[in-house]
Write an enzyme that holds these catalytic residues in place. Structure first.
Site, PDB file in Angstrom:
ATOM      1  N   ARG A  86      -1.103  13.031   7.525  1.00  0.00           N
ATOM      2  CA  ARG A  86       0.050  12.406   8.176  1.00  0.00           C
ATOM      3  C   ARG A  86      -0.157  12.480   9.687  1.00  0.00           C
ATOM      4  NH1 ARG A  86       4.015  10.502  10.587  1.00  0.00           N
ATOM      5  NH2 ARG A  86       6.063  10.161   9.663  1.00  0.00           N
ATOM      6  N   ASP A 127       1.037   5.481   9.293  1.00  0.00           N
ATOM      7  CA  ASP A 127       0.973   6.879   9.724  1.00  0.00           C
ATOM      8  C   ASP A 127       0.447   7.828   8.651  1.00  0.00           C
ATOM      9  OD1 ASP A 127       3.212   7.474   7.997  1.00  0.00           O
ATOM     10  OD2 ASP A 127       4.566   6.773   9.556  1.00  0.00           O
ATOM     11  N   THR A 134       5.864   5.139  11.564  1.00  0.00           N
ATOM     12  CA  THR A 134       5.727   3.685  11.493  1.00  0.00           C
ATOM     13  C   THR A 134       6.641   3.121  10.409  1.00  0.00           C
ATOM     14  OG1 THR A 134       3.864   3.873   9.948  1.00  0.00           O
ATOM     15  CG2 THR A 134       3.332   3.765  12.307  1.00  0.00           C
ATOM     16  N   ARG A 191       1.003  17.256   3.165  1.00  0.00           N
ATOM     17  CA  ARG A 191       0.075  16.428   3.933  1.00  0.00           C
ATOM     18  C   ARG A 191      -0.382  17.166   5.192  1.00  0.00           C
ATOM     19  NH1 ARG A 191       3.841  11.113   4.339  1.00  0.00           N
ATOM     20  NH2 ARG A 191       5.193  12.741   5.192  1.00  0.00           N
ATOM     21  N   GLU A 223       8.316   1.709   7.078  1.00  0.00           N
ATOM     22  CA  GLU A 223       8.047   1.977   5.668  1.00  0.00           C
ATOM     23  C   GLU A 223       7.699   0.691   4.925  1.00  0.00           C
ATOM     24  OE1 GLU A 223       7.961   5.050   4.585  1.00  0.00           O
ATOM     25  OE2 GLU A 223       8.634   5.823   6.524  1.00  0.00           O
TER      26      GLU A 223
END
Length: 245
Positions: A85, A74, A91, A130, A93
């Site tokens: 992002r 992601d 999703t 982001r 990690e």
């Protein structure tokens, strides 16, 4: 007891190990989302074979860039240094089951390729700086694709221009903490009239003139009708950048 340099060194080593253990325990682990979909499921499929499963997105390409790095499923970097992002999705990690498959799926469509972005007009950046956006590849919504493939879960964090529940598929995971958001939104606009001067898209959060081609392409189940421009704006919809209602 006399404290020697050896004792001091031993104490320092124990202290360093303890700090390391605390750091590991407190390390960010995300929401805990995992999946067991192997990337081998897609390895022998061409990009076109996968993309053909999906309809063209109603999101608009606001800018383009080349993806230079895929951090995970992601998050990506662009050639202008921007970190993006994927809005509305989450999703696994790093180090968690499913991380590699989700990351490799995004790499398949993005890495070293020109992609489009529809930046979230309601909230452009997250707290880490982001850019929040829908990533568009060959006219398809990649955020939607990874949700429907089961490679991501819903992560709806208002305010947001986009409502990811409209992208969900049968295999999409919706965290318990997100269930209330889903139920609440399902009631919004349910009393809208069947006709009006403007067409709102509950998927994109934008509204259009009734003559706009993008408004006319809005799926019926995503349509919300407004009699006035002020009514659409008061309900949080953003004007289409093509027809400028």
């Amino acid at each position: 007891m006399t404290i020697t340099k050896k004792h001091i060194l031993s104490i320092l080593i124990i202290f360093i190990i303890a700090i390391g253990a605390i750091s590991i325990v407190s390390a960010y682990s995300g929401t805990g989302f995992t999946h067991d979909i192997p990337f081998s499921k897609y390895r022998d499929l061409s990009n076109s074979e996968i993309l053909n499963k999906y309809s063209d997105t109603e999101c608009h390409v606001e800018k383009t860039a080349v993806c230079t790095e895929v951090v995970d499923g992601d998050t990506i970097y662009l050639d202008n240094g921007e970190k993006v992002r994927f809005v509305g999705v989450n999703t696994p990690e790093r180090g968690v089951e499913g991380y590699i498959a989700s990351k490799n799926f995004v790499q398949k469509f993005c890495l070293n390729k020109k992609i489009g972005l529809d930046v979230d007009d309601a909230k452009n950046k997250d707290k880490y700086g982001r850019t929040l956006a829908v990533v568009i590849v060959e006219g398809k919504n990649l955020n939607e694709m990874i949700l429907k493939e089961g490679l991501a879960e819903i992560m709806y964090m208002p305010p947001s221009e986009f409502y990811p529940y409209n992208w969900a598929g049968d295999s999409t995971h919706i965290p318990n903490s997100q269930q209330t958001n889903s139920n609440t939104h399902s009631d919004v606009g349910s009393s809208s009239s069947d006709s009006g001067s403007y067409i709102g898209n509950s998927n994109s959060g934008k509204f259009h003139k009734s003559t706009c081609k993008w408004g006319q392409k809005t799926a019926e189940h995503n349509r919300v009708y407004f009699d006035s421009r002020d009514s659409a704006i008061s309900q949080g919809y953003q004007p289409c950048k093509v027809c400028n209602p």
